[in-house]
Design an enzyme around this catalytic site. Sequence first.
Site, PDB file in Angstrom:
ATOM      1  N   ASN A  15      57.297 -48.292  21.299  1.00 52.42           N
ATOM      2  CA  ASN A  15      56.370 -49.430  21.237  1.00 52.42           C
ATOM      3  C   ASN A  15      56.844 -50.390  20.134  1.00 52.42           C
ATOM      4  OD1 ASN A  15      54.171 -51.013  20.265  1.00 52.42           O
ATOM      5  ND2 ASN A  15      52.763 -49.737  21.436  1.00 52.42           N
ATOM      6  N   ASP A  17      55.384 -53.340  19.225  1.00 51.17           N
ATOM      7  CA  ASP A  17      54.346 -54.280  18.782  1.00 51.17           C
ATOM      8  C   ASP A  17      54.527 -54.730  17.331  1.00 51.17           C
ATOM      9  OD1 ASP A  17      53.151 -53.859  21.202  1.00 51.17           O
ATOM     10  OD2 ASP A  17      51.464 -52.702  20.427  1.00 51.17           O
ATOM     11  N   HIS A  18      54.862 -53.759  16.472  1.00 54.11           N
ATOM     12  CA  HIS A  18      54.813 -54.094  15.045  1.00 54.11           C
ATOM     13  C   HIS A  18      56.042 -54.828  14.534  1.00 54.11           C
ATOM     14  CE1 HIS A  18      50.887 -52.641  14.979  1.00 54.11           C
ATOM     15  NE2 HIS A  18      51.248 -51.464  15.460  1.00 54.11           N
ATOM     16  N   ARG A  26      54.898 -64.524   9.305  1.00 51.23           N
ATOM     17  CA  ARG A  26      55.482 -65.779   8.822  1.00 51.23           C
ATOM     18  C   ARG A  26      55.607 -66.841   9.906  1.00 51.23           C
ATOM     19  NH1 ARG A  26      58.292 -65.656   3.766  1.00 51.23           N
ATOM     20  NH2 ARG A  26      56.796 -64.579   2.454  1.00 51.23           N
ATOM     21  N   HIS A  51      51.948 -54.042  23.760  1.00 52.58           N
ATOM     22  CA  HIS A  51      50.508 -54.230  23.975  1.00 52.58           C
ATOM     23  C   HIS A  51      50.188 -55.710  23.789  1.00 52.58           C
ATOM     24  CE1 HIS A  51      46.163 -52.800  22.753  1.00 52.58           C
ATOM     25  NE2 HIS A  51      46.151 -53.724  23.691  1.00 52.58           N
ATOM     26  N   ARG A  53      47.514 -58.035  23.303  1.00 52.19           N
ATOM     27  CA  ARG A  53      46.088 -57.986  22.961  1.00 52.19           C
ATOM     28  C   ARG A  53      45.422 -59.318  23.240  1.00 52.19           C
ATOM     29  NH1 ARG A  53      44.894 -53.320  19.440  1.00 52.19           N
ATOM     30  NH2 ARG A  53      42.807 -54.194  19.356  1.00 52.19           N
ATOM     31  N   ARG A  57      47.545 -60.759  18.428  1.00 50.06           N
ATOM     32  CA  ARG A  57      47.879 -60.582  17.006  1.00 50.06           C
ATOM     33  C   ARG A  57      49.325 -60.140  16.792  1.00 50.06           C
ATOM     34  NH1 ARG A  57      44.166 -55.342  15.655  1.00 50.06           N
ATOM     35  NH2 ARG A  57      42.632 -56.646  16.698  1.00 50.06           N
ATOM     36  N   HIS A  58      49.941 -59.537  17.810  1.00 53.89           N
ATOM     37  CA  HIS A  58      51.369 -59.223  17.644  1.00 53.89           C
ATOM     38  C   HIS A  58      52.182 -59.746  18.837  1.00 53.89           C
ATOM     39  CE1 HIS A  58      49.788 -55.645  19.630  1.00 53.89           C
ATOM     40  NE2 HIS A  58      49.324 -55.114  18.513  1.00 53.89           N
ATOM     41  N   GLU A  78      50.807 -52.445  27.848  1.00 54.45           N
ATOM     42  CA  GLU A  78      49.454 -51.981  27.483  1.00 54.45           C
ATOM     43  C   GLU A  78      48.536 -53.181  27.477  1.00 54.45           C
ATOM     44  OE1 GLU A  78      49.515 -50.146  23.694  1.00 54.45           O
ATOM     45  OE2 GLU A  78      50.723 -48.477  24.364  1.00 54.45           O
ATOM     46  N   THR A 108      43.590 -50.854  15.338  1.00 52.33           N
ATOM     47  CA  THR A 108      44.448 -50.395  16.423  1.00 52.33           C
ATOM     48  C   THR A 108      43.529 -49.811  17.488  1.00 52.33           C
ATOM     49  OG1 THR A 108      46.298 -48.936  17.000  1.00 52.33           O
ATOM     50  CG2 THR A 108      44.795 -48.131  15.309  1.00 52.33           C
ATOM     51  N   THR A 109      44.103 -49.295  18.587  1.00 56.65           N
ATOM     52  CA  THR A 109      43.273 -48.787  19.670  1.00 56.65           C
ATOM     53  C   THR A 109      42.538 -47.526  19.208  1.00 56.65           C
ATOM     54  OG1 THR A 109      45.043 -49.550  21.089  1.00 56.65           O
ATOM     55  CG2 THR A 109      43.317 -48.236  22.127  1.00 56.65           C
ATOM     56  N   GLU A 159      47.426 -41.258  29.858  1.00 59.12           N
ATOM     57  CA  GLU A 159      48.057 -41.098  28.553  1.00 59.12           C
ATOM     58  C   GLU A 159      47.005 -40.500  27.627  1.00 59.12           C
ATOM     59  OE1 GLU A 159      50.733 -44.030  27.108  1.00 59.12           O
ATOM     60  OE2 GLU A 159      50.206 -43.651  25.018  1.00 59.12           O
ATOM     61  N   HIS A 202      49.946 -42.170  20.246  1.00 54.42           N
ATOM     62  CA  HIS A 202      49.143 -42.785  19.192  1.00 54.42           C
ATOM     63  C   HIS A 202      49.241 -41.986  17.901  1.00 54.42           C
ATOM     64  CE1 HIS A 202      46.260 -45.302  17.162  1.00 54.42           C
ATOM     65  NE2 HIS A 202      46.365 -46.127  18.187  1.00 54.42           N
ATOM     66  N   GLY A 203      49.830 -42.635  16.921  1.00 60.44           N
ATOM     67  CA  GLY A 203      49.898 -42.053  15.576  1.00 60.44           C
ATOM     68  C   GLY A 203      50.985 -41.001  15.389  1.00 60.44           C
ATOM     69  N   GLY A 224      55.141 -45.962  18.317  1.00 68.78           N
ATOM     70  CA  GLY A 224      55.484 -47.276  17.791  1.00 68.78           C
ATOM     71  C   GLY A 224      55.457 -47.390  16.282  1.00 68.78           C
ATOM     72  N   HIS A 225      54.251 -47.425  15.727  1.00 72.43           N
ATOM     73  CA  HIS A 225      54.068 -47.793  14.330  1.00 72.43           C
ATOM     74  C   HIS A 225      54.971 -46.996  13.391  1.00 72.43           C
ATOM     75  CE1 HIS A 225      51.991 -47.837  10.393  1.00 72.43           C
ATOM     76  NE2 HIS A 225      51.829 -49.117  10.693  1.00 72.43           N
TER      77      HIS A 225
HETATM   78  N1  PXP Z   1      49.864 -45.441  23.317  1.00 73.68           N
HETATM   79  C1  PXP Z   1      48.865 -46.339  23.381  1.00 73.68           C
HETATM   80  C2  PXP Z   1      48.053 -46.395  24.621  1.00 73.68           C
HETATM   81  C3  PXP Z   1      48.605 -47.223  22.311  1.00 73.68           C
HETATM   82  O1  PXP Z   1      47.593 -48.106  22.393  1.00 73.68           O
HETATM   83  C4  PXP Z   1      49.452 -47.177  21.179  1.00 73.68           C
HETATM   84  C5  PXP Z   1      49.229 -48.148  20.066  1.00 73.68           C
HETATM   85  O2  PXP Z   1      49.502 -49.431  20.511  1.00 73.68           O
HETATM   86  C6  PXP Z   1      50.492 -46.232  21.177  1.00 73.68           C
HETATM   87  C7  PXP Z   1      50.663 -45.368  22.233  1.00 73.68           C
HETATM   88  C8  PXP Z   1      51.439 -46.123  20.027  1.00 73.68           C
HETATM   89  O3  PXP Z   1      50.752 -45.750  18.873  1.00 73.68           O
HETATM   90  P1  PXP Z   1      51.508 -45.810  17.486  1.00 73.68           P
HETATM   91  O4  PXP Z   1      51.891 -47.224  17.259  1.00 73.68           O
HETATM   92  O5  PXP Z   1      50.487 -45.311  16.529  1.00 73.68           O
HETATM   93  O6  PXP Z   1      52.698 -44.906  17.599  1.00 73.68           O
END
Ligand code: PXP
Length: 283
Positions: A15, A17-18, A26, A51, A53, A57-58, A78, A108-109, A159, A202-203, A224-225
């Site tokens: 992912n 996004d970040h 910036r 994702h 949104r 935001r990203h 997403e 976050t979600t 998921e 997630h996480g 992702g993060h």
């Molecule tokens: N899966 C889903 C459905 C999510 O919404 C996210 C966060 O955008 C992730 C996975 C990835 O989570 P993380 O960025 O915490 O790894």
Amino acid sequence: MSKPVAPRELRLGVNIDHVATIRNARGGIHPDPLRAAHAAVAAGADGITAHLREDRRHISDTDIARLKRELTRPLNLEMAATAEMLAIALKHVPNACCLVPERREERTTEGGLDVVRGGDLLARVVSELKGAGIRVSLFIEPEAKAIEASARLGADIVELHTGRYCELALDDDAAGIAREVERLARGARLASSAGLEVHAGHGLTYNTVAAVARMPEIVELNIGHFLIGEAIFGGLDAAVKHMAKLMREARAATDAASATATKEAKPSRRPQAASGTTKRARS
Ligand code: PXP
């Protein structure tokens, strides 16, 4: 003893996004999420997740268009189950759409989708995405009701939300971690037996990925993060490669255990030795 599950692949979806979060801090174009996506693919990512949104935001609409046009691996978009997002998905036709709950004020979600009370809009979004040939994934808590409702809605994939497990891991709560890993494992088995493809995410971090990667029903992890954060210290290439290695090692351990269980479950072809002299299989 439950029947061993045949070994299956385990894909890594990265992912990005970040990368866009840092860019947007910036304005401008640097760092470019598409460049990060190419780097992740070069390091072995099996797919890219982004994702879009409601508040942008990203990831931006332009990012989605560029990702869809230029990526060499599947794009998992997403999005919330809204009319606006449905129209965007139908315009770009990503490989898959993962429907997630979304609230403006959340960081976050948080929590899984309320599939049980999702209503007509959720059903319409699922059916229109599927009608366009897009695979539909629902981001849910690993609970029987949510899994059964996802199957009824006609989703291809669920998921499973690993956020609670990862929070307990941060708190070093051993009992909570064990409980949550078991909840995820039960959810993965149930979803797979309902005919759903099972993903999780997630996480997840280097420390938490193995317990989830060991679950044989899970075929994809979306991360992702943590990877983007790690990339600051050692580069995205090293971060993706190390995560993929940890996933492969954990899954190989499951496959080895499954092969042993299958071997032990097979009746011996050799004639039975006299009573009392046969080696007992471990139970
Ligand atoms: N899966 C889903 C459905 C999510 O919404 C996210 C966060 O955008 C992730 C996975 C990835 O989570 P993380 O960025 O915490 O790894």
